[in-house]
Each structure stands twice: as structure tokens, then as C-alpha cells.
Scaffold this motif. Sequence first.
Motif, short mmCIF file in Angstrom:
data_model
loop_
_atom_site.label_atom_id
_atom_site.label_comp_id
_atom_site.label_asym_id
_atom_site.label_seq_id
_atom_site.Cartn_x
_atom_site.Cartn_y
_atom_site.Cartn_z
N MET A 420 0.83 -1.06 -0.02
CA MET A 420 -0.17 -0.13 0.06
C MET A 420 0.95 1.19 -0.05
SD MET A 420 -2.98 -0.90 2.50
CE MET A 420 -3.97 0.53 2.28
N VAL A 421 2.07 1.22 0.67
CA VAL A 421 2.95 2.20 0.61
C VAL A 421 3.28 2.65 -0.85
CG1 VAL A 421 5.24 3.11 1.58
CG2 VAL A 421 3.54 1.92 3.24
N LYS A 422 3.92 1.51 -1.37
CA LYS A 422 4.45 1.48 -2.83
C LYS A 422 3.40 2.02 -3.57
CE LYS A 422 7.66 -2.21 -2.22
NZ LYS A 422 8.01 -3.58 -2.79
N ASP A 423 1.99 1.51 -3.30
CA ASP A 423 1.00 2.13 -4.30
C ASP A 423 0.42 3.49 -4.07
OD1 ASP A 423 1.15 -0.34 -5.51
OD2 ASP A 423 -0.59 -1.10 -4.27
N GLY A 424 1.19 4.27 -3.03
CA GLY A 424 0.61 5.49 -2.54
C GLY A 424 -0.59 5.47 -1.68
N LYS A 425 -1.13 4.44 -1.28
CA LYS A 425 -2.32 4.25 -0.50
C LYS A 425 -2.15 4.28 0.93
CE LYS A 425 -4.55 1.67 -4.00
NZ LYS A 425 -5.10 0.43 -4.33
N PHE A 426 -0.98 4.35 1.54
CA PHE A 426 -0.66 4.52 2.92
C PHE A 426 0.78 5.16 3.19
CE2 PHE A 426 0.31 3.21 7.25
CZ PHE A 426 -0.96 2.89 7.70
N ARG A 427 0.65 6.32 4.03
CA ARG A 427 2.02 7.09 4.35
C ARG A 427 3.11 6.08 4.74
NH1 ARG A 427 1.20 12.84 4.91
NH2 ARG A 427 3.30 12.70 5.75
N GLU A 428 4.27 6.41 4.31
CA GLU A 428 5.53 5.59 4.46
C GLU A 428 5.87 6.09 5.75
OE1 GLU A 428 9.35 4.39 2.13
OE2 GLU A 428 9.07 6.52 2.26
N ASP A 429 5.91 7.24 6.18
CA ASP A 429 6.30 7.84 7.48
C ASP A 429 5.54 7.14 8.65
OD1 ASP A 429 4.19 9.34 6.74
OD2 ASP A 429 5.21 11.24 7.13
N LEU A 430 4.16 7.02 8.36
CA LEU A 430 3.33 6.45 9.65
C LEU A 430 3.66 4.88 9.40
CD1 LEU A 430 0.88 6.59 11.38
CD2 LEU A 430 -0.65 6.34 9.44
N TYR A 431 3.80 4.16 8.31
CA TYR A 431 3.98 2.78 8.40
C TYR A 431 5.21 2.76 9.21
CZ TYR A 431 5.66 -1.70 6.77
OH TYR A 431 6.16 -2.93 6.76
N PHE A 432 6.23 3.42 9.14
CA PHE A 432 7.58 3.25 9.81
C PHE A 432 7.38 3.43 11.61
CE2 PHE A 432 9.87 3.90 5.81
CZ PHE A 432 10.18 2.50 5.73
N ARG A 433 6.31 4.73 11.44
CA ARG A 433 5.91 4.74 12.82
C ARG A 433 5.32 3.70 13.75
NH1 ARG A 433 8.38 8.42 16.46
NH2 ARG A 433 9.03 10.38 15.12
N LEU A 434 4.26 3.02 12.84
CA LEU A 434 3.23 1.92 13.42
C LEU A 434 4.25 0.65 13.50
CD1 LEU A 434 0.17 2.49 11.36
CD2 LEU A 434 0.62 2.93 14.03
N ASN A 435 5.03 0.30 12.58
CA ASN A 435 5.89 -0.89 12.49
C ASN A 435 7.06 -0.91 13.40
OD1 ASN A 435 5.92 -3.31 11.38
ND2 ASN A 435 7.39 -2.92 9.77
N VAL A 436 7.19 -0.27 14.60
CA VAL A 436 8.34 -0.45 15.53
C VAL A 436 8.55 -1.82 16.08
CG1 VAL A 436 9.14 0.33 17.78
CG2 VAL A 436 7.73 2.14 16.27
N ILE A 437 7.49 -2.36 16.42
CA ILE A 437 7.49 -3.66 16.77
C ILE A 437 6.55 -4.51 15.91
CG2 ILE A 437 7.45 -5.61 18.59
CD1 ILE A 437 8.00 -3.56 20.57
N PRO A 438 6.83 -5.25 14.91
CA PRO A 438 6.05 -6.05 14.16
C PRO A 438 5.67 -7.38 14.49
CG PRO A 438 8.06 -6.07 13.17
CD PRO A 438 8.37 -5.31 14.16
N ILE A 439 4.37 -7.72 14.61
CA ILE A 439 4.09 -9.19 14.93
C ILE A 439 3.16 -9.69 13.83
CG2 ILE A 439 2.59 -10.69 16.52
CD1 ILE A 439 3.24 -8.65 18.62
N THR A 440 3.80 -11.08 13.23
CA THR A 440 2.84 -11.61 12.18
C THR A 440 2.15 -12.86 12.76
OG1 THR A 440 4.52 -10.57 10.46
CG2 THR A 440 2.96 -12.49 9.97
N ILE A 441 0.84 -12.96 12.69
CA ILE A 441 0.12 -14.18 12.93
C ILE A 441 -0.09 -15.18 11.96
CG2 ILE A 441 -1.89 -15.08 14.24
CD1 ILE A 441 -2.14 -12.60 15.54
N PRO A 442 0.56 -16.22 11.92
CA PRO A 442 0.69 -17.07 10.89
C PRO A 442 -0.97 -17.80 10.76
CG PRO A 442 1.34 -18.39 12.60
CD PRO A 442 1.41 -16.95 13.01
N PRO A 443 -1.36 -18.05 9.28
CA PRO A 443 -2.66 -18.45 8.92
C PRO A 443 -2.88 -19.68 9.63
CG PRO A 443 -1.15 -18.65 6.92
CD PRO A 443 -0.57 -17.95 7.96
#
Length: 585
Positions: A420-443
Amino acid sequence: MNLMDIQPVVQQIADAIAAVLKIEVEIANHQFIRVAGTGENKVGVLRKMEGDFVYQSAIRTGQPVIIENPGFEKVCERCTFYKNCSETGEICAPITYQNQAVGIIGLLAFDSEQRMRLFENTDGILTFLNKMAELLASKLHEHEMIKELTRSSEKMVKVINLVDQGIIVLNSIGTPLEMNIKAELLLGIKERGKYPAQIINLFLDLVEQTDTLNHTFTLENNNKERTLFITKTKIAIVGQYPEYLISIQDVNDIQNLAEKATEEHKRPFQQIIGVSSKINEVKEYAFKVSQSNSTVLIQGESGTGKEEFAKAIHNASFRKDKPFVTVNCGAIPGNLLESELFGYEKGAFTGANDKGRIGKFELANKGSIFLDEIGEMPALLQVKLLRVLQEREIEHLGGNGPIAVDVRVIAATNKDLQQMVKDGKFREDLYFRLNVIPITIPPLRSRKEDIVALSEYFISEFNNTFHSKVLGLDKGVKEIVLNYPWKGNVRELKNFIEYLFNFIDSGWITLEEHEELIIRKLEIKKTDYYINPPSFSLVKMEEELIRKALNYVKEHNLNVEDASKLLEIGRATLFRKINKYQIDT
């Protein structure tokens, strides 16, 4: 407060007075029981007195009473020995303690010689009696103080023995003054006062160190080593000499306590059902994350349990007693989301509450806010959220100034935010601010072990909800659920189990009986799965039924004997068949 409590002392004082004055002495308590006596009165000690009206008068008035003509004075009229009294004279005085009469002391004459001694200096005798009464009161006070100190000491011993640490009080030369049972156990002391050389040296080392001390000490006892953590604190100075409080803990106990505390903190994550290594790794990682204050971004497909992880992170954190506020960014229209998140002042827009309203961030102050479906947030609000994350302050819609907030932000999405950041649909700076600690839940499809565990959990849950007695999934149904893709993940699996409960209220969920229900709900074809031809072996059917009955009673904390009732066979028959089929119970 009873003179009977110090009867031996009272008797000694009575004997001493009689020996000095050559007059008989009688001392009674407030209940007119003779506590001490001399001469003829000694045989009546510890008995209720008769004809005690003189003593009653003294206790009632609080004043001494002088009887010069015993048996004939007004105070004697109601006495049993009226006009027939063996005494020739009497002087008595009340014994007072804490402004309360606790007894009486009397000097008695039984012949002319004693009478002469009693009345030759009445003022002196009264002064002497008052002094003796004060002496008796002081002895009673001493006794009460000793009793109180003993009670306090006994309480203190009980308290320090309840403490799960070794407690020792050492004097300035290293001699133990107090020691609780735990200290004896930790130091391997079998008899108080008999200390091994290693312990004596430890006590000496502790008192020689002048400062407060915290250190470890390795003790060898019965060829075993034990590491102890010892602290020393000065607690008193008796005269010129200090006393020290020593506390002792087994390092292993400290470690076990720390592990228990960690397990307690992890409890919120234990409520997330899953046994696979993948989900356990995520839970362990999320627990570590919960102990910080950093922003978290939880990513995973729809239905994987992102909100459950967000709640667990909050409940395991130091913010657990503060609010946890959830906002679904995709469920609130964009034009309302700003006021929902940040609040507004009165008159901020048409239809606004005339008193204004605080937003979700303020509601979550000191706690956590969960921003679900963060990928749905409009671009304008992304800018405002970025400011909140950077400055830790919000501004009401229509407001004039910033409002500081202390909130941990946990965001979640099922979208690919990087794309979404690459597509210009989500702010890159906000993404980095949110993604301080990423957690991915497997399907769910990537952790098949959890499918069965979750199925069993949901069956148990819906048995309670529907008041049903469903035993579980049979082998054929398990094969289907294990190989089904579960695009809706845990949520879809739960809905599937709930669907089945609307048609099944007891027994096992089997392909033989419920195939059409399963095919219809999962939208699969019979050719999508392989069904073994049914077995018609009575022996195998019997063994399978016995195993199912035993599993059922085990899951419901029943006895093996209860399985015989379910199978409608005798207890002895059941045990014989268990042995026949070599079934573990």
C-alpha cells in the motif's frame, strides 16, 4: 488484672508484713477470694471469704476502714459473725490499679497484744498499709507488662516463622538472639545453640562488616552445596552495641519465584488456544513485546486472532489495570472517524453534542488503544495519527490547543501495508512509526496442530452454550478439517463448529452421520476427500466404542467405572475387554 495471677508474690508480701508487725495479714481480690493470709487465715487461702462486709465497704468507697470494736460496729450488722467476731481489731485499705479497686489488704488482731500493736499508731499503720497496697499494685503491673511482652514476643515468633525467608537477629559479637525455623532449615541447624564452625564464621563475618550488606554465600551441608542470598541491616543499638537483622533466601527459591511471576504475567497469552511451535513462538515474542511501551503492528489474515493478541499484550503489560479501547477503523465512516478518535468541542460541526465529547485516545489515557484495520484509515487521518505517535498529544475537532495523552498504540491489519505504501495508499512515515515492533500471526492452514486443539476447545465451549454433549470429531472429520484451507482462519473454524452444534446435540461428529452437513457448510465435494470404506467388523467396532467411552469419561473427569454405564455393560466385562484390546486407562 487479678491478684490471683500473682498469688505466690502476694503471699510472700503478706508473710513479710506479718513478720515485721507481729499482726496477722489478709489479702483478698476484688471477688473477695482470699489470695493470701497468715496465722489462722492461711488455711482459708484461695477460698471465698465469709463476712466480708468491711472489705466491701473499703472497695466501694475507695477508703481505708478502721474497726476498733469488731462484731459490734454498724458495718458489721449484716455479717454472719455479728456480735460473735473472733477479731479484736482490724484496719484495711483498698488496692488500686489503674483507678480500679482490684483487692483489699487487711491487718487483723486476734488478741490484746496484737490489738495494742495495731492501734498504738493508727496513722503510721494506715501509711504503711497504703504503701503495701501500692507495692501490690506495682507487682500486678509488672505481671501485666511481662504478660504483654510475652504475648508480643510469641506473636513476633509466629510472625517471623510465617515469613518465607530465614530471619536472624545477631548481636555485636555474632551471637544469634532470634532465629526463625526457615533460617534453621536453610543453614542446616539441627539444634539451637549448637552451630557448625562454618555458620559461626558466617555470623562473625556478617557483624564485622559495618555497612548494610547484600551478597551471596555458598554453604556446604551433607556434601551438598546451597547458594544463599544474604542481606544485613542494623536495627537497634543496645547500650553501645548494635544489633543486626539478617535475612536469608535460597537463590533457587528466588529464581523459582521469578519464574512463577513470569508465568503469572504470561497468563493472558495462555488463553490464546494453540499448541503448534509457530503460535507458541508468536506468543513468547508477544509477551516480551508486552513489557515495553513501544508501538506494535500486528499483521495477519482475517480471523487469525489479531485482537486477541492485542488484548493479551495489554493485559500482560504494566497498563493492564488501565483502559483497553478498541477502534475498528474500517467500520466507521471517514468523516466520523476523526471525531471518534480525537473528540470534539461543542459546536464543532452540525449535529455535534452541545457539550462536546472526548475521543477514544483520551478514553484510553494511561492504557492501550487498539486500532484495528489500520489500512482502512483515510489519508487525512493518517497525518493526524502520525502527529499523535510523534508528539503524544491530540487536538479536539474544533479545539484550540493540544491535549497530552499517554497511550500505547497497538495497530492491526490484514492488508499488505508495504504494498500500500508503494501504491501510494498509505503514508510511508506512518508505516514506519507503526511498525516499531511487527508481529505476524501465521494463518491457520500453516499450523495444522492448532486446528484440532481449537476444534476441541470450541466443542467444549459450545457444549456449555448449547447444553449439548458432543464428544468430538471422529477421524474422518478430523482429516477434512485438517486439509481444509480455512481462508477465514480461526473465525471460520469457530463458525463451522457452531454451525454443526445447531444440528448435533450429542455423540461424535462423524462422516457416516453428518457428511451432508459438513459438505454443505464447507462447500466441498465428496471427491475432494478420500473416505475409507466403512468397516463392518464387530470386534473393531467394539474396541472403538470402548475407546470413545473411555476418552469421554477422561475428558469429563469421571471414573473408568462410569464408562461401563455408558456402554451398558458390567464393570468386570469392561475391565476384561480393556485388557483384551490392551487399552491404556
